[in-house]
Design an enzyme around this catalytic site. Structure first.
Site, PDB file in Angstrom:
ATOM      1  N   LYS A 246       5.064  -2.090   8.048  1.00  0.00           N
ATOM      2  CA  LYS A 246       6.192  -1.493   7.335  1.00  0.00           C
ATOM      3  C   LYS A 246       7.429  -2.354   7.535  1.00  0.00           C
ATOM      4  O   LYS A 246       7.897  -2.523   8.670  1.00  0.00           O
ATOM      5  CB  LYS A 246       6.436  -0.091   7.876  1.00  0.00           C
ATOM      6  CG  LYS A 246       7.554   0.660   7.188  1.00  0.00           C
ATOM      7  CD  LYS A 246       7.778   1.960   7.898  1.00  0.00           C
ATOM      8  CE  LYS A 246       8.065   3.077   6.932  1.00  0.00           C
ATOM      9  NZ  LYS A 246       8.095   4.357   7.633  1.00  0.00           N
TER      10      LYS A 246
ATOM     11  N   PHE B 227      12.150   4.505   4.252  1.00  0.00           N
ATOM     12  CA  PHE B 227      12.932   3.357   4.731  1.00  0.00           C
ATOM     13  C   PHE B 227      12.214   2.030   4.681  1.00  0.00           C
ATOM     14  O   PHE B 227      12.548   1.123   5.424  1.00  0.00           O
ATOM     15  CB  PHE B 227      13.451   3.603   6.143  1.00  0.00           C
ATOM     16  CG  PHE B 227      14.078   4.933   6.312  1.00  0.00           C
ATOM     17  CD1 PHE B 227      15.341   5.168   5.801  1.00  0.00           C
ATOM     18  CD2 PHE B 227      13.402   5.968   6.933  1.00  0.00           C
ATOM     19  CE1 PHE B 227      15.918   6.403   5.924  1.00  0.00           C
ATOM     20  CE2 PHE B 227      13.982   7.206   7.056  1.00  0.00           C
ATOM     21  CZ  PHE B 227      15.248   7.431   6.558  1.00  0.00           C
ATOM     22  N   GLY B 228      11.198   1.902   3.888  1.00  0.00           N
ATOM     23  CA  GLY B 228      10.604   0.579   3.830  1.00  0.00           C
ATOM     24  C   GLY B 228       9.393   0.524   2.927  1.00  0.00           C
ATOM     25  O   GLY B 228       8.956   1.522   2.356  1.00  0.00           O
TER      26      GLY B 228
ATOM     27  N   ASP C 107      10.973  15.552   7.317  1.00  0.00           N
ATOM     28  CA  ASP C 107      10.292  16.651   6.642  1.00  0.00           C
ATOM     29  C   ASP C 107       8.793  16.427   6.566  1.00  0.00           C
ATOM     30  O   ASP C 107       8.321  15.330   6.337  1.00  0.00           O
ATOM     31  CB  ASP C 107      10.805  16.782   5.215  1.00  0.00           C
ATOM     32  CG  ASP C 107      12.265  17.072   5.201  1.00  0.00           C
ATOM     33  OD1 ASP C 107      12.803  17.381   6.274  1.00  0.00           O
ATOM     34  OD2 ASP C 107      12.859  16.976   4.125  1.00  0.00           O
TER      35      ASP C 107
ATOM     36  N   VAL D 151       0.817  -1.221   0.000  1.00  0.00           N
ATOM     37  CA  VAL D 151       0.000   0.000   0.000  1.00  0.00           C
ATOM     38  C   VAL D 151       0.843   1.260   0.000  1.00  0.00           C
ATOM     39  O   VAL D 151       0.325   2.365  -0.057  1.00  0.00           O
ATOM     40  CB  VAL D 151      -0.987   0.054   1.199  1.00  0.00           C
ATOM     41  CG1 VAL D 151      -2.087  -0.968   1.024  1.00  0.00           C
ATOM     42  CG2 VAL D 151      -0.271  -0.136   2.515  1.00  0.00           C
ATOM     43  N   GLY D 152       2.143   1.110   0.058  1.00  0.00           N
ATOM     44  CA  GLY D 152       2.963   2.312   0.008  1.00  0.00           C
ATOM     45  C   GLY D 152       4.416   1.947   0.128  1.00  0.00           C
ATOM     46  O   GLY D 152       4.762   0.808   0.441  1.00  0.00           O
TER      47      GLY D 152
ATOM     48  N   VAL E 100       5.380  -0.655   2.696  1.00  0.00           N
ATOM     49  CA  VAL E 100       4.250  -0.807   3.606  1.00  0.00           C
ATOM     50  C   VAL E 100       3.215  -1.742   2.990  1.00  0.00           C
ATOM     51  O   VAL E 100       2.869  -1.609   1.816  1.00  0.00           O
ATOM     52  CB  VAL E 100       3.605   0.564   3.901  1.00  0.00           C
ATOM     53  CG1 VAL E 100       2.507   0.406   4.941  1.00  0.00           C
ATOM     54  CG2 VAL E 100       4.648   1.551   4.377  1.00  0.00           C
TER      55      VAL E 100
ATOM     56  N   GLY F 167       8.605   3.924   0.659  1.00  0.00           N
ATOM     57  CA  GLY F 167       9.315   5.142   1.013  1.00  0.00           C
ATOM     58  C   GLY F 167       9.526   5.157   2.506  1.00  0.00           C
ATOM     59  O   GLY F 167       9.028   4.284   3.226  1.00  0.00           O
TER      60      GLY F 167
END
Ligand SMILES: *[C@@H]1O[C@H](CO)[C@@H](O)[C@H](O)[C@H]1NC(C)=O
Ligand SMILES: *[C@@H]1O[C@H](CO)[C@@H](O)[C@H](O)[C@H]1NC(C)=O
Ligand SMILES: *[C@@H]1O[C@H](CO)[C@@H](O)[C@H](O)[C@H]1NC(C)=O
Ligand SMILES: *[C@@H]1O[C@H](CO)[C@@H](O)[C@H](O)[C@H]1NC(C)=O
Ligand SMILES: *[C@@H]1O[C@H](CO)[C@@H](O)[C@H](O)[C@H]1NC(C)=O
Ligand SMILES: *[C@@H]1O[C@H](CO)[C@@H](O)[C@H](O)[C@H]1NC(C)=O
Length: 935
Positions: free
Chosen positions: A628, A611-612, A739, A606-607, A614, A609
């Site tokens: 994650k 560091f991993g 960020d 489902v995602g 998801v 970025g």
């Protein structure tokens, strides 16, 4: 006579009044004329109501020369005893208020000593009122965030004379000027609110100040203020309008006058009531003189013994970005003395001396935690809404106990005695009374109580129980046998039945059970068996109880230990974050197999970025999760990883994605979070989900609000971490934010935003370094604007622009030739008054242009090139909340300026910089400085 009071009818009529009188005064104003007899509206337009619903105290008239205001012709006074007398006022929870109590003695009692007594807000000692002059009005003000639906203002401890009060005023704020990181633990008590260069001795208040704050004239206290007046000190004023940004800033009239130091210095010395201590101190500046083209006004604050404060240079015109505009530097937490001597001195390269329009200093007052039993006893008294004794108001124990209660003297007291004899109580004995586990004496005799005796077995300290002369039924319960300290038990004249446990009869106990027709002393045989059963059960119970209490004591001890250790960071500790105490907060450890099942062997991505990758998962209990799997394997040591994870699990905040647990097996490091059903904000604004359904403007504002709130607490994470440092060495600071960007803002089922990716320390090293050095150097206390992370504000400004426009921050196509950056693009349009040019077309005109302008204007301020000219996060939050209330139509009760006027004034203030050439300007901006990244 009973001394309790609540003002239900008074309150409801004052609310009604407010509705009718919206035109006359702001909503959320309550003005009680103590001792008054009639409603009236004063010359300022404030609507006063008498406190005539109060059940106790006496009222009297006074007469003081030159004081003609009606509310000061009367007062209410109270007996000089050891009780407290409370006014209970309705408030709106989660709203900030100013409460003001005033006292004009007027020699009402013809006594030859002036009264001295205490005032408290809830359980917290607020101030000691010391009358020093019969015709001077003493007053006290507190600014607080209401956490409940009522507040109690109580008078007590009349050390000399009798306690009295002239007025009690409640003023509701609608924004966050007084928001501090400390507000859940501290009140702000007003010490000084001064209008410099005032035209007269009269204070400025309502209606000039829509919140009816009192801005005292500096001329009134000249003798005090200007002890060593610097030569060249002059008063100046203007009639030009001053842009004060929002109504919670000093009113324009205050900003239109100032003092200037023509010879380069302004010096003041003021007495700060309540200090020494820690306080909130802000100065308010606006350039109201005409400076020539090559004139400058730059100066510094000089405070003896605080050289650090002299570093920042004030340049009003530059800081405020123009003349007649407000600039308000200050300190959220600064240690100040009782006699504050300060100087503003011009810098050597400045042609003009310093200028000062206004200042405001509030002292932090630590809120009392209140008594432990407060909520239990509150539910008891809620059963008796019309009984006087149930309405004494305030905390049951603090600062002094209710008339029918006694408490122990612990810092957080417990109720030890309840005296409700002959109060006409009906119904069952309230079962909540059994939760008062510290109670030693219980007096409920002489009432009309029915039903059985409830189970007081947790009240192990019970020594004396009076239940006689009621209509209680049922048996004498067996827990009585096990109360180790029971010495006296009175149950005579009830309707109890069954047998008296002979153990009760045998032991050294005063027991009176006469007058219960069906209650008999058990015969010897029966009772013998009972004793055996009773005592073996009893022994077992005792054993369990002993073990339990050992465990409890152990835990308590641990708690104290930690509390000591954490003492110095206590305030920061307990802010909005709830930090676990470690004992039961360890992160949940998932088995890999469990996660494999939940994700069907990591089937649905489902995602990615941060560091991993998801994956979607669903646990056996049906809860959906986001799993994650960390790519970087920086955690070789199992212990290291789980230490970090423990830290993560200590941070809870409703605007942070909830961390559920972790797994470290077979070389995999996995973090488990709550599932955010609606994915990232990025996907919705300009990603794959754009076409699902456009997010409405009000939803976008709410998303911004959620994010801003998280950002405000985000700053505190490293501070909070300092406390944990003692428990886990090496944590300085482990938890920080990476960020802020739309891909880190996740949306739940209801499209409320939460921020994700508050990284592990290892993973977030790059970002952490600058924060850690600040935090190390300051150890908790000195949180001022310097610590406000202005790079976050920049990132947040970019997000606001993305929310307005639905455009990605950096794009090769969207922003026209030579312009790749949303900041440059939006700035050009907004500054030219062309807001329509940037609004996301998918919003289809379904927004209020005024709220759009508000956000656009604030977003531009957030992306100012220089950090120190950007607003603080709390200011931005306030603006968003204002915009939300505009969208919700809450603006009907705002001051009467039409949309047209405010829109125009916004334009003019923005266009002031001169007209802009689109192409050139875009090219001239340094690409790197306009990158929407943290700096
Ligand atoms: C004050 O005004 C309210 C509402 O108008 C009314 O109910 C109340 O009786 C008035 N009180 C007095 C003392 O006149
Ligand atoms: C009361 O008013 C008179 C006349 O206006 C003035 O002279 C006097 O100083 C005032 N007294 C006080 C206590 O303000
Ligand atoms: C009452 O006031 C006196 C003197 O101001 C103070 O010493 C005492 O501690 C106060 N008592 C309470 C219960 O606050
Ligand atoms: C401004 O600067 C010029 C050149 O330095 C000087 O001649 C002039 O007197 C200055 N004007 C003022 C008002 O200080
Ligand atoms: C209890 O009720 C009786 C009769 O109605 C009344 O006289 C008495 O004052 C009441 N006592 C209390 C404490 O309310
Ligand atoms: C027990 O209570 C009754 C009724 O109140 C009283 O007459 C009697 O004296 C009491 N007995 C003892 C031993 O106190």
């Amino acid at each position: 006579m009973e001394y309790g009071v609540i003002l239900p009818s008074l309150l409801s009529f004052s609310l009604l009044l407010l509705m009718a009188a919206v035109r006359a005064q702001m909503p959320g104003f309550v003005s009680l004329d103590c001792g008054g007899r009639a409603n009236f509206t004063d010359d300022l337009g404030l609507r006063w109501t008498p406190d005539d619903q109060l059940l106790y105290g006496e009222t009297t008239n006074i007469s003081v020369a030159n004081e003609t205001r009606k509310q000061y012709q009367t007062l209410r006074f109270f007996p000089a005893d050891n009780r407290k007398y409370c006014y209970t006022l309705k408030v709106i929870s989660r709203t900030r208020y100013l409460v003001r109590a005033t006292f004009l003695y007027g020699n009402f009692d013809n006594n030859n000593v002036y009264p001295k007594f205490d005032i408290s807000l809830g359980a917290t000692h607020w101030a000691t009122i010391v009358v020093s002059d019969a015709s001077t009005i003493e007053f006290q003000e507190l600014i607080f965030l209401a956490l409940d639906s009522t507040i109690s203002v109580c008078l007590s401890n009349a050390t000399t004379g009798q306690a009295f009060i002239s007025t009690l005023e409640l003023r509701q704020f609608n924004g966050s000027v007084y928001l501090t990181q400390y507000e859940s633990q501290f009140y702000l008590s007003t010490s000084a609110r001064i209008n410099f260069g005032a035209d007269s001795e009269a204070p400025i208040r309502y209606p000039d100040d829509p919140f009816d704050r009192i801005w005292e004239s500096d001329s009134l206290k000249k003798a005090n203020y200007l002890v060593d007046v610097a030569s060249g000190t002059e008063k100046i004023s203007t009639r030009m309008p001053i842009n004060v940004n929002t109504g919670e800033r000093p009113p324009q009239k205050v900003m239109q006058t100032a003092m200037v130091g023509r010879n380069g210095s302004l010096t003041y010395r003021l007495n700060l009531d309540g200090f020494p201590g820690f306080g909130w101190a802000f100065t308010y500046f606006a350039e109201i003189e005409s400076l020539g083209p090559n004139e400058t006004r730059k100066f510094r604050l000089v405070l003896p013994g605080m050289p650090d404060l002299s570093k920042p240079v004030v340049n009003i015109q530059e800081n405020a970005q123009g003349k007649y505009r407000l600039y308000e530097p200050g300190y959220y937490n600064i240690s100040l003395p009782f006699v504050l001597s300060f100087r503003f001195g011009k810098t050597s390269d400045s042609s003009m001396g310093p200028l000062l329009n206004a200042m405001e200093i509030n002292k932090y007052i630590k809120k009392s935690d209140g008594s432990i039993d407060e909520s239990v006893i509150a539910s008891v008294i809620s059963l008796y809404p019309s009984a006087d004794w149930a309405q004494e108001g305030g905390d049951p124990c603090l600062p002094v106990p209710w008339s029918w209660v006694q408490c122990n003297s612990d810092p957080q007291p417990r109720i030890v005695k309840i005296i409700l004899s002959e109060k006409n109580l009906t119904g069952n004995i309230p079962s909540d009374l059994t939760k008062l586990i510290g109670v030693v004496e219980l007096w409920l005799d002489g009432n009309l109580l029915t039903g059985p005796i409830p189970d007081f077995s947790r009240c192990m300290d019970l020594k004396i129980i009076h239940l006689e002369n009621n209509q209680l039924t049922g048996e004498l319960p067996s827990f009585l046998v096990d109360l180790p300290n029971l010495r006296e038990l009175y149950v005579q004249n009830n309707k109890l039945s069954g047998t008296v446990p002979s153990h009760l009869v045998d032991r050294n106990l005063i027991l009176n059970y006469t007058g219960n027709i069906n209650l008999h002393k058990g015969n010897n045989r029966g009772s013998h068996i009972k004793i055996i059963i009773g005592s073996s059960v009893g022994a077992a119970v005792m054993l369990v109880a002993t073990i339990a209490s050992c465990l409890l004591m152990h835990k308590e001890k641990m708690k104290y230990l930690k509390q000591d250790q954490l003492e110095h960071t206590k305030h920061t500790q307990r802010l909005v974050l709830s930090l676990g105490d470690g004992a039961n907060e360890a992160a949940h450890c998932f088995a890999l197999s469990e996660l494999e099942d939940a994700t069907r062997k990591f089937e649905k991505k489902v995602g990615s970025g941060g560091f991993g990758v998801v994956y979607y998962g669903k646990l056996k209990d049906g809860n959906e999760i986001a799993v994650k799997v960390l790519t970087s394997n920086s955690y070789q040591g199992k212990r290291e990883f789980s230490n970090e994870v423990t830290l993560l699990s200590r941070i809870h905040h409703r605007n942070l994605v909830q961390f559920l647990g972790y797994c470290q097996e077979e070389g995999k490091s996995i973090l488990v979070y709550e599932l955010m059903h609606n994915g990232t904000l990025k996907e919705h604004l300009y990603g794959p989900r754009t076409h699902e359904q456009s997010i409405s403007w009000i939803k976008r504002l709410e998303i911004a609000e959620d994010t801003a709130k998280e950002k405000l607490i985000g700053l505190l994470c490293p501070l909070a971490c300092l406390g944990i440092e003692y428990l886990h060495t090496g944590c300085v600071p482990s938890i920080i934010h990476r960020d802020l960007k739309t891909s880190n803002i996740l949306l739940d089922k209801n499209m409320r935003a939460k921020v994700s990716d508050f990284g592990l320390s290892k993973l977030a090293v790059e970002g952490a370094s600058h924060v850690s050095s600040i935090v190390r150097g300051t150890v908790g206390y000195y949180i001022s604007q310097q610590l406000t992370d202005k790079s976050d504000v920049y990132s947040f400004g970019v997000i606001l622009l993305e929310l307005i426009s639905g455009q990605e921050a950096i794009s090769n196509e969207s922003f026209g030739v030579n312009c790749r950056n949303i900041v440059q693009w939006a700035k050009l349009h907004i500054e030219n008054g062309d807001i329509q040019g940037i609004i996301d077309p998918s919003l289809h005109d379904e927004y209020d242009i005024q709220s759009m302008w508000k956000i656009a204007e604030k977003a531009l301020m957030c992306v100012q090139p220089h950090g120190n000219t950007r607003p603080s996060m709390s200011e931005v939050l306030k603006e968003i909340q204002d915009a939300i209330s505009i969208e919700k139509g809450a603006d009907v009760v705002r001051e009467g300026n039409s949309d047209e006027i405010s829109r125009n004034s916004m334009h003019s203030s923005l266009v002031m910089g001169g007209s802009l050439d689109l192409g050139d300007h875009c090219l001239s901006i340094d690409e790197s400085s306009a990158q929407p990244t943290a700096r």
